[in-house]
Design a protein around this motif. Structure first.
Motif, PDB file in Angstrom:
ATOM      1  N   ASP A 224       0.835  -1.200   0.000  1.00 45.56           N
ATOM      2  CA  ASP A 224       0.000   0.000   0.000  1.00 45.56           C
ATOM      3  C   ASP A 224       0.869   1.249   0.000  1.00 45.56           C
ATOM      4  N   SER A 227       0.049   6.196   3.888  1.00 46.08           N
ATOM      5  CA  SER A 227      -1.060   7.144   4.044  1.00 46.08           C
ATOM      6  C   SER A 227      -0.583   8.575   4.265  1.00 46.08           C
ATOM      7  N   SER A 247      -2.494  -1.094  -3.427  1.00 46.58           N
ATOM      8  CA  SER A 247      -3.567  -0.123  -3.304  1.00 46.58           C
ATOM      9  C   SER A 247      -2.999   1.284  -3.188  1.00 46.58           C
ATOM     10  N   LEU A 248      -3.712   2.220  -3.821  1.00 46.36           N
ATOM     11  CA  LEU A 248      -3.382   3.637  -3.692  1.00 46.36           C
ATOM     12  C   LEU A 248      -4.538   4.385  -3.022  1.00 46.36           C
ATOM     13  N   ASN A 249      -5.400   3.656  -2.336  1.00 44.46           N
ATOM     14  CA  ASN A 249      -6.583   4.266  -1.739  1.00 44.46           C
ATOM     15  C   ASN A 249      -6.252   5.339  -0.718  1.00 44.46           C
ATOM     16  N   SER A 250      -5.067   5.241  -0.140  1.00 44.30           N
ATOM     17  CA  SER A 250      -4.679   6.242   0.858  1.00 44.30           C
ATOM     18  C   SER A 250      -4.544   7.634   0.248  1.00 44.30           C
ATOM     19  N   LEU A 252      -6.769   8.958  -1.833  1.00 46.91           N
ATOM     20  CA  LEU A 252      -8.064   9.501  -2.218  1.00 46.91           C
ATOM     21  C   LEU A 252      -8.324  10.864  -1.596  1.00 46.91           C
ATOM     22  N   ARG A 253      -7.726  11.110  -0.444  1.00 51.32           N
ATOM     23  CA  ARG A 253      -7.924  12.389   0.257  1.00 51.32           C
ATOM     24  C   ARG A 253      -6.685  13.280   0.154  1.00 51.32           C
ATOM     25  N   ASP A 266      -3.759   3.655 -11.430  1.00 52.07           N
ATOM     26  CA  ASP A 266      -5.158   3.734 -11.008  1.00 52.07           C
ATOM     27  C   ASP A 266      -5.845   4.824 -11.811  1.00 52.07           C
ATOM     28  N   LEU A 269      -7.867   7.512  -9.893  1.00 53.19           N
ATOM     29  CA  LEU A 269      -7.061   8.571  -9.283  1.00 53.19           C
ATOM     30  C   LEU A 269      -6.514   9.520 -10.346  1.00 53.19           C
ATOM     31  N   LYS A 272      -9.290  11.787 -11.130  1.00 52.94           N
ATOM     32  CA  LYS A 272      -9.599  12.624  -9.972  1.00 52.94           C
ATOM     33  C   LYS A 272      -8.620  13.788  -9.825  1.00 52.94           C
TER      34      LYS A 272
END
Length: 294
Positions: A224, A227, A247-250, A252-253, A266, A269, A272
């Motif tokens: 990952d 974050s 994962s690159l979900n960290s 998202l913000r 991704d 992203l 986004k």
């Protein structure tokens, strides 16, 4: 009267030139001569007349009787950088970029405490990176992309607290990203594109609060994305594609409002954060930026 003034000025100029030459320590002049020989000075684009005052040699800057700058960017240097460069103890700027220098880095290069900028990109340097950077109290720029360096990025790199630019792209570096990098609080550019770096990133990227450019593309990073990266508000260029991140979900913000380029694997992203045409050319820029600066 005018002739007398002109003559006086001319004599003062000669006296100053003589003083510069006279004050340059023998050890510094001798190293420059050895450097010229080792890098095939007779083939340089801008050659040195070794019989002339060193202050007249192309790319050499002398202040208060000491060599403070050696700028031989794109000057057809070949061969190797000889050992003994620590003789230039007052050296602040070393720019040997865009030549075809080979061999290992001199063991004593990173003992030069006054260095603020080292630019060795676009050569054929080999070997591993030095382990000890404890004497680098002023270094702000370390650019050595497009060489043939192997081995790992040493933990000691985190000792260069003044560092603003670290560019080691397009080498053959492997292993993990050293955790000590998170100590580089002044870092603005971290560029590691196109190596063989691997594993999870354990570095707390959130501590690099001044980071503007993060180029990690085309390595073998996995796991990952940390974050802490999402909190970096100054990021402008980010390239993460060509890795094995789970994962690159960290991200998202992501808090940065300055992003001009964001490239990853991704697509959500990328949309986004507004991937632009500029991002597709950034990898080339990483190799050839600052061509006119020396």
């Amino acid at each position: 009267m005018k002739n007398i003034i002109n003559y006086t000025c001319f004599m003062l100029f000669l006296a100053c030139s003589f003083a510069v030459n006279a004050q340059l320590p023998k050890s510094e002049k001798q190293y420059l001569i050895e450097f010229n020989k080792s890098t095939l000075g007779e083939q340089w684009q801008n050659k040195w007349n070794l019989q002339a005052d060193p202050s007249s040699w192309y790319g050499v800057e002398i202040i208060d009787g000491h060599v403070t700058s050696l700028k031989l960017y794109r000057n057809n240097l070949k061969g190797a950088i000889p050992e003994g460069i620590s003789a230039l103890s007052n050296l602040k700027t070393l720019n040997l970029a865009f030549n075809t220098i080979e061999g290992n880095l001199p063991k004593d290069m990173f003992q030069l405490e006054a260095l603020t900028s080292v630019r060795l990109e676009m050569n054929k340097l080999t070997g591993t990176l030095p382990q000890d950077y404890s004497k680098m109290k002023s270094l702000e720029e370390l650019s050595m992309f497009n060489n043939l360096f192997q081995g790992t990025i040493p933990e000691g790199i985190g000792e260069i607290s003044t560092l603003k630019t670290l560019n080691l792209s397009s080498n053959y570096l492997e292993g993990s990203l050293p955790k000590s990098i998170e100590k580089l609080g002044n870092l603005e550019r971290l560029e590691l594109f196109g190596n063989k770096l691997a594993g999870a990133i354990e570095v707390d990227l959130g501590r690099l609060v001044n980071l503007r450019e993060l180029i990690l593309s085309y390595n073998k990073f996995e796991g990952d994305m940390p974050s802490g990266m999402a909190s970096l508000s100054n990021l402008e260029f980010v390239q993460l594609q060509g890795n094995d991140f789970r994962s690159l979900n960290s991200l998202l913000r992501m808090q940065s409002t300055k992003l001009a380029v964001f490239d990853s694997d991704d697509e959500f992203l990328n949309m986004k954060f507004g991937t632009t045409e500029a991002s597709r050319t950034r990898i080339v820029d990483t190799k050839y930026e600052d061509v006119k600066r020396n």
